[in-house]
Design a protein around this motif. Structure first.
Motif, short mmCIF file in Angstrom:
data_model
loop_
_atom_site.label_atom_id
_atom_site.label_comp_id
_atom_site.label_asym_id
_atom_site.label_seq_id
_atom_site.Cartn_x
_atom_site.Cartn_y
_atom_site.Cartn_z
N TYR A 4 0.85 -1.18 0.00
CA TYR A 4 0.00 0.00 0.00
C TYR A 4 0.89 1.24 0.00
CZ TYR A 4 1.08 0.47 4.96
OH TYR A 4 1.74 0.61 6.15
N THR A 5 0.27 2.39 -0.22
CA THR A 5 0.98 3.66 -0.13
C THR A 5 0.08 4.66 0.58
OG1 THR A 5 2.28 5.26 -1.37
CG2 THR A 5 0.22 4.54 -2.37
N THR A 6 0.69 5.65 1.19
CA THR A 6 -0.06 6.69 1.87
C THR A 6 0.41 8.07 1.42
OG1 THR A 6 1.46 6.89 3.76
CG2 THR A 6 -0.30 5.27 3.96
N VAL A 7 -0.51 9.02 1.48
CA VAL A 7 -0.17 10.43 1.34
C VAL A 7 -0.72 11.13 2.57
CG1 VAL A 7 -0.10 10.46 -1.18
CG2 VAL A 7 -2.24 10.97 -0.02
N GLY A 8 0.03 12.10 3.05
CA GLY A 8 -0.41 12.84 4.22
C GLY A 8 -1.27 14.02 3.84
N THR A 9 -2.12 14.42 4.77
CA THR A 9 -2.96 15.59 4.55
C THR A 9 -3.11 16.39 5.84
OG1 THR A 9 -5.09 16.40 3.72
CG2 THR A 9 -5.14 14.37 5.03
N ASN A 10 -3.36 17.68 5.67
CA ASN A 10 -3.65 18.56 6.79
C ASN A 10 -5.14 18.85 6.90
OD1 ASN A 10 -0.91 19.12 7.77
ND2 ASN A 10 -0.64 19.92 5.71
N ASP A 11 -5.93 18.35 5.95
CA ASP A 11 -7.39 18.53 5.96
C ASP A 11 -8.02 17.29 5.35
OD1 ASP A 11 -10.06 19.25 5.50
OD2 ASP A 11 -9.54 21.31 4.95
N LEU A 12 -8.35 16.32 6.18
CA LEU A 12 -8.83 15.03 5.71
C LEU A 12 -10.16 15.14 4.96
CD1 LEU A 12 -8.03 12.04 5.70
CD2 LEU A 12 -9.39 11.75 7.77
N VAL A 13 -11.04 16.01 5.38
CA VAL A 13 -12.32 16.17 4.70
C VAL A 13 -12.10 16.68 3.27
CG1 VAL A 13 -14.51 17.43 4.70
CG2 VAL A 13 -13.61 16.49 6.83
N ARG A 14 -11.30 17.71 3.13
CA ARG A 14 -11.02 18.27 1.80
C ARG A 14 -10.27 17.26 0.93
NH1 ARG A 14 -7.95 23.97 0.61
NH2 ARG A 14 -6.08 22.79 0.17
N ALA A 15 -9.31 16.58 1.52
CA ALA A 15 -8.56 15.57 0.77
C ALA A 15 -9.49 14.44 0.33
CB ALA A 15 -7.42 15.02 1.62
N GLY A 16 -10.41 14.04 1.19
CA GLY A 16 -11.36 12.99 0.82
C GLY A 16 -12.21 13.39 -0.38
N ARG A 17 -12.68 14.62 -0.39
CA ARG A 17 -13.46 15.10 -1.55
C ARG A 17 -12.62 15.06 -2.82
NH1 ARG A 17 -15.34 19.21 2.16
NH2 ARG A 17 -13.85 20.64 1.19
N VAL A 53 -3.97 10.04 4.88
CA VAL A 53 -3.89 9.99 6.35
C VAL A 53 -3.45 11.32 6.95
CG1 VAL A 53 -3.32 7.52 6.29
CG2 VAL A 53 -1.48 9.20 6.40
N GLU A 54 -3.89 11.54 8.17
CA GLU A 54 -3.30 12.59 8.99
C GLU A 54 -2.04 11.98 9.60
OE1 GLU A 54 -6.57 13.27 11.65
OE2 GLU A 54 -7.50 14.74 10.31
N PRO A 55 -0.92 12.68 9.60
CA PRO A 55 0.32 12.09 10.09
C PRO A 55 0.20 11.56 11.53
CG PRO A 55 0.81 14.09 8.90
CD PRO A 55 -0.69 14.02 9.03
N PHE A 56 0.72 10.38 11.72
CA PHE A 56 0.67 9.70 13.02
C PHE A 56 1.35 10.51 14.12
CE2 PHE A 56 2.37 6.64 16.12
CZ PHE A 56 1.19 6.02 16.50
N ASN A 57 2.42 11.22 13.77
CA ASN A 57 3.18 11.97 14.77
C ASN A 57 2.55 13.33 15.09
OD1 ASN A 57 3.82 13.55 12.55
ND2 ASN A 57 6.02 13.16 12.65
N ALA A 61 1.46 17.65 7.76
CA ALA A 61 1.78 16.82 6.59
C ALA A 61 2.58 17.65 5.61
CB ALA A 61 0.51 16.32 5.93
N THR A 62 3.60 17.04 5.01
CA THR A 62 4.38 17.66 3.95
C THR A 62 4.56 16.65 2.84
OG1 THR A 62 6.47 17.00 4.96
CG2 THR A 62 5.63 19.16 5.56
N PHE A 63 4.89 17.12 1.66
CA PHE A 63 5.12 16.21 0.54
C PHE A 63 6.61 15.95 0.41
CE2 PHE A 63 5.22 20.49 -1.10
CZ PHE A 63 6.36 20.50 -1.89
N GLY A 64 6.97 14.86 -0.24
CA GLY A 64 8.37 14.53 -0.47
C GLY A 64 8.82 15.06 -1.81
N ASN A 65 9.87 15.85 -1.81
CA ASN A 65 10.43 16.35 -3.06
C ASN A 65 11.04 15.19 -3.83
OD1 ASN A 65 11.22 18.16 -5.01
ND2 ASN A 65 13.12 18.69 -3.98
N GLY A 66 10.58 14.98 -5.05
CA GLY A 66 11.05 13.87 -5.86
C GLY A 66 10.16 12.64 -5.77
N VAL A 67 9.15 12.68 -4.92
CA VAL A 67 8.23 11.55 -4.76
C VAL A 67 7.04 11.72 -5.70
CG1 VAL A 67 6.66 10.36 -3.17
CG2 VAL A 67 8.88 11.20 -2.36
N THR A 68 6.74 10.68 -6.46
CA THR A 68 5.54 10.63 -7.29
C THR A 68 4.90 9.28 -7.10
OG1 THR A 68 6.53 12.07 -8.97
CG2 THR A 68 4.60 10.78 -9.63
#
Length: 127
Positions: A4-17, A53-57, A61-68
């Protein structure tokens, strides 16, 4: 290879939409939802392969530079629909649908979600 893979979000409702709209043309839909996470899978898949996901820690949430994260598209029309849906849902264009130089049939589109995560939809079938 990937479970599986995950992406982090700072707004789960908006990300879900956003992801409900963007993943639909690729055949993925929201299958699970719990506090702090939403899981997506293809119909008939026994497990969610893509999670927002909302970050566990509890840090932002931030994105990874170079990650696709590249998702398989069943055809080129689905790549086009993914890209259009992402832009309509407030995503950012990172590469319009089209052939790429990786090989003769590599048709892809690239976008970023509201949190900056970079996604691609790719069809490798000749059409």
């Amino acid at each position: 290879m990937l479970l599986y893979t995950t992406v982090g979000t700072n707004d789960l409702v908006r990300a879900g939409r956003f992801y409900d709209t963007v993943l639909l043309p690729l055949g993925y839909a929201r299958q699970k939802e719990a506090t702090g996470e939403i899981g997506y899978a293809a119909d008939g898949d026994v497990r969610c392969r893509f999670w927002v996901v909302e970050p566990f820690n509890r840090e932002p949430a931030t994105f990874g530079n170079g990650v696709t994260i590249a998702l398989v598209a069943p055809n080129r029309a689905a790549v086009d629909a993914f890209h259009a849906a992402a832009l309509a849902a407030g995503g950012t264009d990172e590469g319009a649908p089209g052939l790429r130089p990786f090989h003769a049939s590599f048709y892809a589109a690239f976008v970023r979600d509201h949190d900056g995560n970079k996604l691609a939809a790719v069809c490798e079938k000749p059409e």
